[in-house]
Design an enzyme around this catalytic site. Structure first.
Site, PDB file in Angstrom:
ATOM      1  CE  LYS A  11      -3.884  -2.482   2.439  1.00 53.43           C
ATOM      2  NZ  LYS A  11      -4.537  -2.598   3.400  1.00 53.43           N
ATOM      3  CE1 TYR A  51      -9.145  -3.434   0.724  1.00 59.02           C
ATOM      4  CE2 TYR A  51      -8.590  -1.310  -0.343  1.00 59.02           C
ATOM      5  CZ  TYR A  51      -8.268  -2.704   0.303  1.00 59.02           C
ATOM      6  OH  TYR A  51      -7.003  -2.532   1.009  1.00 59.02           O
ATOM      7  CG  PHE A  59     -12.984   0.955   7.800  1.00 58.62           C
ATOM      8  CD1 PHE A  59     -12.307   0.438   6.637  1.00 58.62           C
ATOM      9  CD2 PHE A  59     -13.571   0.320   8.715  1.00 58.62           C
ATOM     10  CE1 PHE A  59     -12.605  -0.781   6.605  1.00 58.62           C
ATOM     11  CE2 PHE A  59     -13.766  -1.003   8.442  1.00 58.62           C
ATOM     12  CZ  PHE A  59     -13.323  -1.690   7.367  1.00 58.62           C
ATOM     13  NE  ARG A  87      -6.382 -13.131   4.695  1.00 58.94           N
ATOM     14  CZ  ARG A  87      -6.825 -11.763   4.779  1.00 58.94           C
ATOM     15  NH1 ARG A  87      -6.819 -10.895   3.726  1.00 58.94           N
ATOM     16  NH2 ARG A  87      -7.778 -11.467   5.847  1.00 58.94           N
ATOM     17  CB  THR A  93      -6.820  -6.905   9.560  1.00 52.07           C
ATOM     18  OG1 THR A  93      -7.375  -8.020   8.632  1.00 52.07           O
ATOM     19  CG2 THR A  93      -7.298  -5.898   8.690  1.00 52.07           C
ATOM     20  NE  ARG A 104      -2.006  -6.121   7.034  1.00 51.86           N
ATOM     21  CZ  ARG A 104      -2.989  -6.837   6.478  1.00 51.86           C
ATOM     22  NH1 ARG A 104      -3.334  -7.968   7.161  1.00 51.86           N
ATOM     23  NH2 ARG A 104      -3.538  -6.371   5.272  1.00 51.86           N
ATOM     24  CG  ASN A 114      -3.331  -2.949   6.797  1.00 45.58           C
ATOM     25  OD1 ASN A 114      -3.335  -2.293   5.996  1.00 45.58           O
ATOM     26  ND2 ASN A 114      -4.444  -3.752   7.375  1.00 45.58           N
ATOM     27  CG  HIS A 117      -4.704  -6.299  -0.414  1.00 43.99           C
ATOM     28  ND1 HIS A 117      -6.095  -6.551   0.014  1.00 43.99           N
ATOM     29  CD2 HIS A 117      -4.801  -7.026  -1.463  1.00 43.99           C
ATOM     30  CE1 HIS A 117      -6.937  -7.220  -0.588  1.00 43.99           C
ATOM     31  NE2 HIS A 117      -6.217  -7.884  -1.502  1.00 43.99           N
ATOM     32  CD  GLU A 128      -8.441  -9.136  -3.875  1.00 45.07           C
ATOM     33  OE1 GLU A 128      -7.404  -9.222  -3.772  1.00 45.07           O
ATOM     34  OE2 GLU A 128      -9.223  -8.726  -2.916  1.00 45.07           O
TER      35      GLU A 128
HETATM   36  P1  DAT Z   1      -7.313  -7.595   5.124  1.00 43.26           P
HETATM   37  O1  DAT Z   1      -6.732  -6.083   4.480  1.00 43.26           O
HETATM   38  O2  DAT Z   1      -6.510  -7.959   6.443  1.00 43.26           O
HETATM   39  O3  DAT Z   1      -8.108  -8.380   4.192  1.00 43.26           O
HETATM   40  P2  DAT Z   1     -10.034  -6.372   5.378  1.00 43.26           P
HETATM   41  O4  DAT Z   1     -10.299  -6.915   3.968  1.00 43.26           O
HETATM   42  O5  DAT Z   1     -11.220  -6.754   6.634  1.00 43.26           O
HETATM   43  O6  DAT Z   1      -8.892  -6.964   5.948  1.00 43.26           O
HETATM   44  O7  DAT Z   1     -10.036  -4.748   5.296  1.00 43.26           O
HETATM   45  C1  DAT Z   1      -9.327  -4.153   4.329  1.00 43.26           C
HETATM   46  C2  DAT Z   1      -8.466  -3.148   5.022  1.00 43.26           C
HETATM   47  O8  DAT Z   1      -9.548  -2.108   5.305  1.00 43.26           O
HETATM   48  C3  DAT Z   1      -7.673  -3.349   5.857  1.00 43.26           C
HETATM   49  O9  DAT Z   1      -6.471  -3.916   5.324  1.00 43.26           O
HETATM   50  C4  DAT Z   1      -7.545  -1.858   6.484  1.00 43.26           C
HETATM   51  C5  DAT Z   1      -8.798  -1.513   6.466  1.00 43.26           C
HETATM   52  N1  DAT Z   1      -9.759  -1.752   7.543  1.00 43.26           N
HETATM   53  C6  DAT Z   1     -10.108  -2.843   8.118  1.00 43.26           C
HETATM   54  N2  DAT Z   1     -10.753  -2.772   9.232  1.00 43.26           N
HETATM   55  C7  DAT Z   1     -10.637  -1.611   9.519  1.00 43.26           C
HETATM   56  C8  DAT Z   1     -11.026  -0.946  10.694  1.00 43.26           C
HETATM   57  N3  DAT Z   1     -11.880  -1.454  11.777  1.00 43.26           N
HETATM   58  N4  DAT Z   1     -10.817   0.377  10.802  1.00 43.26           N
HETATM   59  C9  DAT Z   1      -9.915   1.184   9.825  1.00 43.26           C
HETATM   60  N5  DAT Z   1      -9.563   0.489   8.738  1.00 43.26           N
HETATM   61  C10 DAT Z   1      -9.860  -0.855   8.599  1.00 43.26           C
HETATM   62 MG    MG Z   2      -9.531  -8.259   2.684  1.00 42.08          MG
END
Ligand code: DAT
Ligand code: MG
Length: 151
Positions: A11, A51, A59, A87, A93, A104, A114, A117, A128
């Site tokens: 990212k 996303y 968020f 992962r 996450t 991370r 973080n 991805h 994706e």
């Molecule tokens: P991951 O990236 O581990 O697959 P995700 O798909 O649930 O996690 O979320 C995508 C991204 O969104 C994650 O890398 C960071 C952001 N994110 C997730 N949960 C969040 C939260 N509670 N507050 C802020 N950003 C968040």
């Molecule tokens: Mg995800």
């Protein structure tokens, strides 16, 4: 040998912080094969599609803004169980919950910064990879070291 593929991205914070080489290094050292890579400024349209499952989350606007804040290093990695294991290499996450030794866990603090991805299933990996890469941007080759990695 498996041809399973996953989409891994560094990212904008990871790119800005000089974390490209340590992140790539972990996937290389594990034994996975890089089959696609590009540094790109993602469009808002692409990110909203990428996303899409999170669009109702509070968020979401901040997440899209963060992903638009600089270039992203988009990659496709290939190998046995690479979606799930990719992962594991990234870590949880929320970086505060990510185990030390993971990307991370070692390099990040806030969930909104973080650094990386990784696709969460083979199905989302396919979606994706199709979003971020054209078919002609994915290469096919057999590393000569594979006989030392796979039995
Ligand atoms: P991951 O990236 O581990 O697959 P995700 O798909 O649930 O996690 O979320 C995508 C991204 O969104 C994650 O890398 C960071 C952001 N994110 C997730 N949960 C969040 C939260 N509670 N507050 C802020 N950003 C968040
Ligand atoms: Mg995800």
């Amino acid at each position: 040998m498996s041809s399973e593929q996953t989409f891994i991205a560094i990212k904008p914070d990871g790119v800005q912080r000089g974390l490209i080489s340590p992140i790539i290094s972990r996937f290389e050292k594990k034994g996975y094969k890089l089959v696609g890579i590009k540094l790109t400024n993602a469009s808002e349209e692409l990110l909203k599609e990428h996303y899409a499952d999170l669009q109702t989350k509070p968020f979401f606007p901040g997440l899209v803004k963060y992903m638009l804040s600089g270039p992203v290093l988009a990659m496709v990695w290939e190998g046995k169980d690479v979606v799930k294991t990719g992962r594991v290499l990234l870590g949880a996450t929320n970086p505060l919950a990510a185990v030390p030794g993971t990307i991370r866990g070692d390099f990040a603090i806030d969930v909104g910064r973080n650094v990386c991805h990784g696709s969460d299933s083979v199905e989302s990996a396919k979606k994706e990879i199709g979003l971020w890469f054209g078919k002609d941007e994915i290469v096919s080759y057999t590393p000569t070291i594979f006989k030392w990695i796979y039995e």
